[in-house]
Design an enzyme around this catalytic site. Sequence first.
Site, PDB file in Angstrom:
ATOM      1  NE  ARG A  40       6.427 -54.631  19.420  1.00 51.19           N
ATOM      2  CZ  ARG A  40       7.595 -54.665  20.055  1.00 51.19           C
ATOM      3  NH1 ARG A  40       7.987 -53.650  20.799  1.00 51.19           N
ATOM      4  NH2 ARG A  40       8.374 -55.722  19.934  1.00 51.19           N
ATOM      5  CE  LYS A 206      27.076 -59.466  17.476  1.00 51.62           C
ATOM      6  NZ  LYS A 206      26.878 -59.020  18.864  1.00 51.62           N
ATOM      7  N   GLY A 375      11.073 -58.416  14.186  1.00 53.76           N
ATOM      8  CA  GLY A 375      12.285 -57.605  14.093  1.00 53.76           C
ATOM      9  C   GLY A 375      12.516 -56.968  12.726  1.00 53.76           C
ATOM     10  N   GLY A 398      13.009 -60.023  20.314  1.00 43.51           N
ATOM     11  CA  GLY A 398      13.667 -61.019  21.163  1.00 43.51           C
ATOM     12  C   GLY A 398      12.724 -62.147  21.575  1.00 43.51           C
TER      13      GLY A 398
HETATM   14  C1  3PG Z   1      10.834 -55.324  22.440  1.00 39.48           C
HETATM   15  O1  3PG Z   1      10.706 -54.237  21.880  1.00 39.48           O
HETATM   16  O2  3PG Z   1      11.576 -56.225  22.015  1.00 39.48           O
HETATM   17  C2  3PG Z   1       9.974 -55.608  23.643  1.00 39.48           C
HETATM   18  O3  3PG Z   1       9.075 -54.584  23.882  1.00 39.48           O
HETATM   19  C3  3PG Z   1      10.837 -55.884  24.849  1.00 39.48           C
HETATM   20  O4  3PG Z   1      11.627 -54.784  25.171  1.00 39.48           O
HETATM   21  P1  3PG Z   1      12.971 -54.999  25.947  1.00 39.48           P
HETATM   22  O5  3PG Z   1      13.916 -55.692  25.002  1.00 39.48           O
HETATM   23  O6  3PG Z   1      13.453 -53.646  26.349  1.00 39.48           O
HETATM   24  O7  3PG Z   1      12.662 -55.865  27.137  1.00 39.48           O
END
Ligand code: 3PG
Length: 419
Positions: A40, A206, A375, A398
């Site tokens: 990142r 899921k 992810g 997310g």
């Molecule tokens: C992540 O790692 O998915 C983002 O940096 C967002 O983090 P968070 O889910 O704690 O908001």
Amino acid sequence: MAKLTVKDLNVAGKRVFLRVDYNVPLEEKDGQMVITDATRIVETLPTLKLLIGQGGKLILTAHLGRPKGKREPSMSLRPVAAKLAELLGRPVAFLDDCIGEKVEKTVSAMKPGDVLLLENVRYYSEEETNDPAFAEKLAKVADVYVNDAFGAAHRAHASTEGVARVVAKRGGQCAAGLLMERELKFLGDELEKPARPFVVILGGAKVSDKIQVIDRLLEKADTILIGGAMAYTFRLAQGHKTGKSLVEPDKTDVAKAALAKAQQKGVKFLLPTDDVVAVPIKTDKLDKKGQPVIDYQNVRVNTSLDCADDAAGLDIGPATVKAYSAEIATAKTILWNGPMGLFEDKRFAEGTNAVARAVAEVTQKNGAKSIIGGGDSVKALNKAKLGDKVTFMSTGGGASLEFLEGQVLPGVAALSERR
Ligand code: 3PG
Ligand code: MG
């Protein structure tokens, strides 16, 4: 893209408030926090270099973990500043706060090309509540707002959304960084009119996490391949026994609806025909989250669509690997999100690794466009050392999922329109 980007700006001499997603994995080693994956950070370097080249004064804001408004020392961004300096090849100043006099004083002494990283913005609870007064405080050092934090763009927080509004209200520009632009291009534009066949690979635990993505992609995909524990909710919906596999019994209707829609749309929707199963045994040991560590015994390939009562399905089997690899080999566009099994355990990693190899191969040999939706699938590809063999890997978790669902991300919506 309809949004202003850093390529449209001239920030010479200006204070650029740059939101980045430096929420990187850290591990404690000899009392020090060490970054275990700097992807990142690396991915923001082009944006930083462009803005430095223009002579901007870069004020970087980020979050780390979820400190919930407290100064949690293990979630300090200080180690990130050191890593960024190393990767950027120039000094990066660090300040142990993100608002207040100290910040303003430091910024007023900055010269064009200087880089400053502010402390974890989530040390203030007002960040997550998107408190307008807090956004004003952050914006005190902002002439221009740039958001390169795609991974946090699904959050309507002060630094991802509120500051942009303050800057825009003053007549300032709010632009997407180069990483943000790339993410939106690959996860958005490139999938609008994909070259066909368009093969979508979805895994993970899921159905409930992925159902909106499945629903949306059923409108676009030629083929959808399902793996991961999610497959067992489909099997349950088809009347099979799932033993101790992870299932969502209350989501069988959702699974059935997806199967029906696939048929109606003529989308080839494949579920595993065999799997790797094992008997899960709870041990006395606890994991990092305080949950009992599970030991898996009697690992074997199961060629039946039913799972033994005492066993859990943990990976796709060899016949499924073969069938899925064959589908992937025909693809011109691929979207992959979610592993095929419990890949962190070597015994259940082959399905995910085989898919990774197939995706890498069709990209390299046939010029297919392969887009990895962030992810765990990114983790798996990197683990298999195939990360550089695909077209694009998202830095979002997310955020990627919500974007693929077709949701408007608040961090994107807040940016200025390009005129
Ligand atoms: C992540 O790692 O998915 C983002 O940096 C967002 O983090 P968070 O889910 O704690 O908001
Ligand atoms: Mg997250």
